[in-house]
Scaffold this active site. Sequence first.
Site, PDB file in Angstrom:
ATOM      1  N   LYS A   1       0.819  -1.215   0.000  1.00 49.01           N
ATOM      2  CA  LYS A   1       0.000   0.000   0.000  1.00 49.01           C
ATOM      3  C   LYS A   1       0.853   1.265   0.000  1.00 49.01           C
ATOM      4  CE  LYS A   1      -4.381  -1.941   1.304  1.00 49.01           C
ATOM      5  NZ  LYS A   1      -5.375  -2.255   2.313  1.00 49.01           N
TER       6      LYS A   1
ATOM      7  N   ARG B   1      -3.258 -10.193   4.733  1.00 45.04           N
ATOM      8  CA  ARG B   1      -3.757 -10.273   3.348  1.00 45.04           C
ATOM      9  C   ARG B   1      -2.693  -9.663   2.454  1.00 45.04           C
ATOM     10  NH1 ARG B   1      -6.160  -7.009  -0.180  1.00 45.04           N
ATOM     11  NH2 ARG B   1      -7.775  -7.821  -1.559  1.00 45.04           N
TER      12      ARG B   1
HETATM   13  N1  PMM Z   1      -7.453  -3.946   0.966  1.00 42.63           N
HETATM   14  C1  PMM Z   1      -7.866  -3.962  -0.304  1.00 42.63           C
HETATM   15  C2  PMM Z   1      -8.911  -4.800  -0.702  1.00 42.63           C
HETATM   16  N2  PMM Z   1      -9.516  -5.616   0.190  1.00 42.63           N
HETATM   17  N3  PMM Z   1      -9.731  -6.437   2.382  1.00 42.63           N
HETATM   18  C3  PMM Z   1      -9.358  -6.416   3.635  1.00 42.63           C
HETATM   19  N4  PMM Z   1      -9.992  -7.204   4.529  1.00 42.63           N
HETATM   20  N5  PMM Z   1      -8.363  -5.625   4.082  1.00 42.63           N
HETATM   21  C4  PMM Z   1      -7.688  -4.781   3.265  1.00 42.63           C
HETATM   22  O1  PMM Z   1      -6.800  -4.077   3.757  1.00 42.63           O
HETATM   23  C5  PMM Z   1      -8.063  -4.756   1.887  1.00 42.63           C
HETATM   24  C6  PMM Z   1      -9.117  -5.613   1.476  1.00 42.63           C
HETATM   25  C7  PMM Z   1      -7.246  -3.042  -1.328  1.00 42.63           C
HETATM   26  O2  PMM Z   1      -6.076  -3.446  -1.836  1.00 42.63           O
HETATM   27  P1  PMM Z   1      -5.753  -4.625  -2.919  1.00 42.63           P
HETATM   28  O3  PMM Z   1      -5.482  -3.963  -4.226  1.00 42.63           O
HETATM   29  O4  PMM Z   1      -4.581  -5.209  -2.316  1.00 42.63           O
HETATM   30  O5  PMM Z   1      -6.874  -5.594  -3.038  1.00 42.63           O
END
Ligand code: PMM
Length: 408
Positions: A225, A265
Site C-alpha cells: 500500500k 492479506r
Molecule cells: N485492501 C484492499 C482490498 N480488500 N480487504 C481487507 N480485509 N483488508 C484490506 O486491507 C483490503 C481488502 C485493497 O487493496 P488490494 O489492491 O490489495 O486488493
Amino acid sequence: MTIRHPAGLPTGLAALDRPLVMGVLNVTPDSFSDGGQHFAREQAIAHGLRMHALGADIVDVGGESTRPGAVRIDLDEELRRALPVVEALSQAGVPTSIDTMRPQVARAAVQAGACLVNDVSGGLADQAMPGTVAELGVPYVIMHWRGHSDRMADLANYGDVVGEVVAELEQRIAAATAAGVAPESIVVDPGLGFAKQAEHNWALLRALPALIARGYPVLIGASRKRFLGSLLADADGQPRPVDRRDAATDAVSALAAATGAWGVRVHDVAGSRDAVLVGQAWQGTAADHADRADRIVITGVRAIGYHGVFEFERREGQEFVIDLIVHLPSRFAATTDDLSDTIDYGVVAQRVHDVITGEPVDLIETLAERAAAAVLALGAARVEVTVHKPQAPIPVPFDDVAVRIDRP
Ligand code: PMM
C-alpha cells in the site's frame, strides 16, 4: 500457542496454529497493485493456484477494485469476474474468500465454494450484507471503512484515529450481530489505506495490541500500500514503486504475527508465509494474548469426598477444596453483558462440586484432572485447577497440601 480462529472456518484452516496468509487475487483491470495482471479468467485461476502452492491458506478473490478513486462496477460485471474464479479454485481444493461489498456476490460466491466473506465496507455499503452472511454461516471480515473509493480521500479526517476506528468497528460489529451474525465468526480489520493517510495507518498498526485485545481475530491488509511506498521514498521524495514494496510488506506481516494478528492479506504470499512464522516464533504473543483472556476465578469450592489411598479415607471421607481460574474463550460478555456469551460460574462451581462428591479416586491429581475436564467441557479455553486436601494423612503438622494443574 493458540490462534483464535473465527467460527465457521473450514476445519483444515481452523487447525492451523499460526497466523493465516490470505493471497490477494484481484480479477480487475484497475486494482492498484495487480490490476490487469489477472483480469483474464484463466490467468486469474492460474495465479490463485500458484499462490496456494506458494503457501496461501486462503485466496481472496475480488471482482471490484477499491483503489483510491475507483468507480463502482455493476453487480453483473462483478459476478462475471469473480464467480468463475471462486468456483474453479474451490473445485481445485483451494480455500477461497470473496472480497465484496455486495450480498448477492457474497451469496453466489459462498454457493460456489467460498468459505469466508471479506466485506471492506463492514456492512455499510449494503445493509443487507450482514443478514446474508448470517444466513450463509461463514466467517465475516468486518473492515473499517467510511465511504466508497471515489470519495474516501476526503473522509480521512480524525481527531483520535485509533479511538474512532475502534468505535466505528464496534458499531459495525453491533449491526452485524443484530442481523444474526455470530460474534464468534467475526474477524476485524482496521482497513489500512481506506480513508486513511500514512500517519493514520501507522497509528493503527502501533495500536494493534489494543485492537487484538478486544477479543476478535484481526486481519491486516498492508500489502504494497501507498503508505509503504512513501515510507520507502527515494532521495527525491519519489515513492517506492508498487512492485518493490514486498520486503516492507513482509516486515509488517512479521510484526503483525508477533503481535497476535489472526492473518495477513498479501500479494507476495511466499514472503509473508515466512514472515508470519518468524513473527510468531519471535514473540510467542499468541500465548501472551491467551494470558490476557478474561478469566473467572472461583476459590474454596468445598465438599466431603471419599478420595485417598487409605481405607479409612474411603470409609470416613474428608473435606476437599478446589480453586479455579477459568480462562474464557472470548471477551464478548464484557461488551454484550449477556450471560450466553460467557460461562455461568454457578454451573462451573456445581460441576466441580459434583467431581468432589463423585466416584472416589486415589489421588488429588486425578481429582484435579476430572475437575479440569468438567470445566473444559463447559467451553473454557483453559483452566487452572488447585485441589486442596487440608486433612490429608500427613504424619507431621502442616497447613495444607494441594495439587495444581493447568489444562489443556
Ligand atoms: N485492501 C484492499 C482490498 N480488500 N480487504 C481487507 N480485509 N483488508 C484490506 O486491507 C483490503 C481488502 C485493497 O487493496 P488490494 O489492491 O490489495 O486488493
